[in-house]
Design an enzyme around this catalytic site. Sequence first.
Site: not given
Length: 237
Positions: A25, A157
């Site tokens: 990414e 996360k």
Amino acid sequence: MERHLRLSPEVRNALEDGQPVVALESTVIAHGLPYPTNLESARQMEATVRRHGAVPATVALLGGQIRVGLSDAELVHMASAKGIHKVSCRDLPVVVAQGRDGATTVAATATIASWAGIQVFATGGIGGVHRDPSFDVSNDLPTLASVPVAVVCAGAKSILDLRATLEWLETAGVPVIGYGTEEFPAFYSRHSGLAVDVRVDTPQEAASIVHTGHSLGLAAGQLIVVPIPQADELVAE
């Protein structure tokens, strides 16, 4: 689609020759880290992929064109330019139509990797279900459920609702594969107290599951979670 998508010669040749290609990414470059740490990290990620015998394919949008595989000069641009748009799937038609530069999120990168014929995408951590409000769900999750790409990461996360995130993935039919672990890692923490669906301990075991998913014609990809090295882990508190 083809007129909007440009593969670098190296990536195109690797795919045509059946060589392994790993998508990366670009949001972490343009938005995740400060300069020049972001550029150093981007170069290190590509070097790590090469060191393990694969071709890196960093994904980004330049002048409205979807690029799969960037030159070093283009990495420098992504790391240092101002006004680069953060691009998830919903933003793709906007940024392409307006001819803008864009850094792709997990969702957009996985989608573009699928268009390009790349089956593996490596990243840091995926988004998920937020704690408050709980209806705030990252586009990463429905994308994982709809594109046949294996996403390798360090979990989700830890600020997210990890239990709800795993439940969402279960409902959507996305297998969560723990590489060398039976516990779902929480990005910069190795522990969450939550179980993965299956543990594998070799690349061959992981690849077998990915290939079987493709041969069965399943729409969803696979989430392969690898705990951060213990020396780099942050204390949960």
